[in-house]
Write an enzyme that holds these catalytic residues in place. Sequence first.
Site, PDB file in Angstrom:
ATOM      1  N   GLY A  99      -3.188   3.543  -2.791  1.00  0.00           N
ATOM      2  CA  GLY A  99      -3.130   2.435  -3.738  1.00  0.00           C
ATOM      3  C   GLY A  99      -2.840   1.151  -2.991  1.00  0.00           C
ATOM      4  CB  ALA A 132      -0.932   0.002   1.218  1.00  0.00           C
ATOM      5  CG  ASP A 133       2.842   4.941  -1.609  1.00  0.00           C
ATOM      6  OD1 ASP A 133       3.889   4.770  -0.962  1.00  0.00           O
ATOM      7  OD2 ASP A 133       2.520   6.041  -2.101  1.00  0.00           O
ATOM      8  CB  THR A 134      -1.362   6.918   1.727  1.00  0.00           C
ATOM      9  OG1 THR A 134      -1.978   5.674   2.063  1.00  0.00           O
ATOM     10  CG2 THR A 134      -2.398   8.035   1.871  1.00  0.00           C
TER      11      THR A 134
END
Length: 200
Positions: A108, A71-73
């Site tokens: 994501g 995950a990435d924000t």
Amino acid sequence: MKIYLASASPRRKELLKQIGLSFKTMPSTVEEKITKTEPSEVVEELSYQKAVDVCGRLAAEGQEDYVVIGADTVVSCWGNIMGKPKDKEDACRMLRDLQGKSHQVYTGVTLAWKSSGISPMYYTFSECTDVTMYAMEEEEIEKYVAGGEPMDKAGAYAIQGQCAAYIQGICGDYNNVVGLPVGRVYQELKSRGLLGKAVK
């Protein structure tokens, strides 16, 4: 199947625990490379890189039957993508840009899973939440940054922390702003039959 979270984020770990998932943490160490420009595509690209990195490490260990969650924000304000601040000055700059306005938070997520004798499969998606902040005085910004909370957060704020005092409203998934659209993650895992004994 064993679930691995490809992140060291305490917020993401807490969210997965909140919905009853049993998992291990294996933070990705890959050097992030961004080739996209749209916020949704950027976070999807980075989450995929993290998932692939951890899958490679698990394969090197001879692991089978696992699920990896990458995950990435990022925060996007008027087309400007904001990750984590480089320093306190950068954090103050971000908050000045965000205060009194609406912005978007994109996370994501890439799910990667592997069964015995089968190559890993991948599914990537992103979620977007609109956030509107009250106006902040310069003194409030400096005090908030001095406390240290913004330093490891995309956009230099934590909606679940002290910055809650300046959140006027949101449209979308609250948990997405915290760092992981955990409801969507659960449903995607469930629809693919990947939960199994991973739920307590």
